[in-house]
Each structure stands twice: as C-alpha cells, then as structure tokens.
Design a protein around this motif. Structure first.
Motif, PDB file in Angstrom:
ATOM      1  N   GLY A  36      18.011 146.372 -17.697  1.00 26.70           N
ATOM      2  CA  GLY A  36      18.371 145.718 -16.441  1.00 26.70           C
ATOM      3  C   GLY A  36      17.225 144.888 -15.891  1.00 26.70           C
ATOM      4  O   GLY A  36      17.424 143.763 -15.408  1.00 26.70           O
ATOM      5  N   ARG A  37      16.018 145.435 -15.988  1.00 28.43           N
ATOM      6  CA  ARG A  37      14.848 144.677 -15.526  1.00 28.43           C
ATOM      7  C   ARG A  37      14.642 143.431 -16.366  1.00 28.43           C
ATOM      8  O   ARG A  37      14.344 142.355 -15.842  1.00 28.43           O
ATOM      9  N   ALA A  38      14.781 143.562 -17.675  1.00 25.43           N
ATOM     10  CA  ALA A  38      14.621 142.406 -18.566  1.00 25.43           C
ATOM     11  C   ALA A  38      15.680 141.347 -18.271  1.00 25.43           C
ATOM     12  O   ALA A  38      15.380 140.142 -18.272  1.00 25.43           O
ATOM     13  N   ALA A  39      16.897 141.773 -18.024  1.00 27.21           N
ATOM     14  CA  ALA A  39      17.963 140.830 -17.695  1.00 27.21           C
ATOM     15  C   ALA A  39      17.661 140.112 -16.382  1.00 27.21           C
ATOM     16  O   ALA A  39      17.902 138.905 -16.250  1.00 27.21           O
ATOM     17  N   TRP A  40      17.133 140.843 -15.406  1.00 26.97           N
ATOM     18  CA  TRP A  40      16.775 140.234 -14.120  1.00 26.97           C
ATOM     19  C   TRP A  40      15.683 139.185 -14.320  1.00 26.97           C
ATOM     20  O   TRP A  40      15.759 138.067 -13.788  1.00 26.97           O
ATOM     21  N   ILE A  41      14.661 139.508 -15.101  1.00 26.15           N
ATOM     22  CA  ILE A  41      13.565 138.570 -15.347  1.00 26.15           C
ATOM     23  C   ILE A  41      14.081 137.339 -16.082  1.00 26.15           C
ATOM     24  O   ILE A  41      13.753 136.201 -15.723  1.00 26.15           O
ATOM     25  N   ALA A  42      14.897 137.542 -17.108  1.00 28.22           N
ATOM     26  CA  ALA A  42      15.443 136.413 -17.864  1.00 28.22           C
ATOM     27  C   ALA A  42      16.330 135.534 -16.980  1.00 28.22           C
ATOM     28  O   ALA A  42      16.252 134.302 -17.037  1.00 28.22           O
ATOM     29  N   GLY A  43      17.149 136.156 -16.152  1.00 27.21           N
ATOM     30  CA  GLY A  43      18.047 135.394 -15.277  1.00 27.21           C
ATOM     31  C   GLY A  43      17.298 134.570 -14.251  1.00 27.21           C
ATOM     32  O   GLY A  43      17.597 133.385 -14.046  1.00 27.21           O
ATOM     33  N   THR A  44      16.322 135.169 -13.598  1.00 27.19           N
ATOM     34  CA  THR A  44      15.578 134.421 -12.574  1.00 27.19           C
ATOM     35  C   THR A  44      14.717 133.333 -13.211  1.00 27.19           C
ATOM     36  O   THR A  44      14.588 132.242 -12.655  1.00 27.19           O
ATOM     37  N   THR A  45      14.156 133.601 -14.378  1.00 26.99           N
ATOM     38  CA  THR A  45      13.386 132.576 -15.080  1.00 26.99           C
ATOM     39  C   THR A  45      14.277 131.395 -15.445  1.00 26.99           C
ATOM     40  O   THR A  45      13.884 130.235 -15.283  1.00 26.99           O
ATOM     41  N   PHE A  46      15.479 131.691 -15.920  1.00 26.88           N
ATOM     42  CA  PHE A  46      16.437 130.629 -16.248  1.00 26.88           C
ATOM     43  C   PHE A  46      16.755 129.794 -15.010  1.00 26.88           C
ATOM     44  O   PHE A  46      16.760 128.564 -15.068  1.00 26.88           O
ATOM     45  N   LEU A  47      17.009 130.463 -13.897  1.00 28.02           N
ATOM     46  CA  LEU A  47      17.350 129.722 -12.677  1.00 28.02           C
ATOM     47  C   LEU A  47      16.194 128.871 -12.182  1.00 28.02           C
ATOM     48  O   LEU A  47      16.396 127.752 -11.690  1.00 28.02           O
ATOM     49  N   ILE A  48      14.985 129.366 -12.306  1.00 24.93           N
ATOM     50  CA  ILE A  48      13.829 128.647 -11.769  1.00 24.93           C
ATOM     51  C   ILE A  48      13.387 127.514 -12.689  1.00 24.93           C
ATOM     52  O   ILE A  48      13.003 126.441 -12.219  1.00 24.93           O
ATOM     53  N   LEU A  49      13.435 127.722 -13.996  1.00 21.97           N
ATOM     54  CA  LEU A  49      12.897 126.733 -14.924  1.00 21.97           C
ATOM     55  C   LEU A  49      13.946 125.858 -15.592  1.00 21.97           C
ATOM     56  O   LEU A  49      13.759 124.650 -15.724  1.00 21.97           O
ATOM     57  N   VAL A  50      15.040 126.410 -16.033  1.00 20.95           N
ATOM     58  CA  VAL A  50      15.992 125.675 -16.866  1.00 20.95           C
ATOM     59  C   VAL A  50      17.000 124.893 -16.037  1.00 20.95           C
ATOM     60  O   VAL A  50      17.300 123.738 -16.365  1.00 20.95           O
ATOM     61  N   VAL A  51      17.512 125.454 -14.975  1.00 18.68           N
ATOM     62  CA  VAL A  51      18.531 124.759 -14.176  1.00 18.68           C
ATOM     63  C   VAL A  51      17.986 123.456 -13.580  1.00 18.68           C
ATOM     64  O   VAL A  51      18.653 122.419 -13.692  1.00 18.68           O
ATOM     65  N   PRO A  52      16.797 123.436 -13.004  1.00 15.53           N
ATOM     66  CA  PRO A  52      16.279 122.140 -12.524  1.00 15.53           C
ATOM     67  C   PRO A  52      16.087 121.124 -13.655  1.00 15.53           C
ATOM     68  O   PRO A  52      16.318 119.925 -13.459  1.00 15.53           O
TER      69      PRO A  52
END
Length: 97
Positions: A55-71
């Motif tokens: 769950g922690r790994a999924a949270w880190i991956a999800g927030t990283t995706f939102l911060i870096l990849v979406v923009p």
C-alpha cells in the motif's frame, strides 16, 4: 425415585464428557497443533506487513505519477496543439514549413 438406569445413564454421560474434554485438551496441547497455529500466526503477520508495504509503495508510485508524469503529458498535449495550429495557419497563408 430415581431408577438405577437413570443413575447409570447420568454416570455414562459424565464419563463421556470428561473423556471428550481430556481428549480435546490433549489434542490442543499437541506439538503439531501448536506448530500449525504458530505457522498460521506467522503467515498472517507476514501477510499484514506485505499488504501494508504494498500500500505504501502504491501510494508513492501514484503520487510520483501525479506530480511528474501528468504535467509532462499536459505539456506535450499543449505542444501538439501549438504545432497543429501553426500547420493550419501555414496552410491558410500558403506557406509551407
């Protein structure tokens, strides 16, 4: 009055119950049962830890995706729109790029 048969039946039932309780106590104290319970407890503990870390790994991956990849995706889309607009204007003006 209590019949002798009634006393015998009550005595047999109490002997059966005490035998059952002795056997169940003996089985519950069996080393195999103890090892099985311990293994199940250890497996549950490891599973809980694994789920928590996943769950922690999924949270880190999800927030990283939102911060870096979406923009980045948004910026690439804007760039594509600008290129399309320039091509459209060039074709209207008759110049080629």
């Amino acid at each position: 009055m209590t019949s002798p048969q009634g006393k015998k039946r009550a005595s047999t039932m109490s002997n059966d119950q005490s035998l059952i309780s002795r056997v169940s106590r003996g089985v519950s104290q069996s080393p195999i049962i103890h090892q099985t319970k311990r293994a199940a407890s250890d497996a549950a503990f490891v599973s809980k830890k694994l789920i928590r870390s996943t769950g922690r790994a999924a949270w880190i991956a999800g927030t990283t995706f939102l911060i870096l990849v979406v923009p980045l995706i948004i910026e690439m889309d804007r760039e594509q729109q600008v290129n399309d607009l320039e091509l459209q204007q060039a074709s209207l003006l008759g110049t080629s790029k």
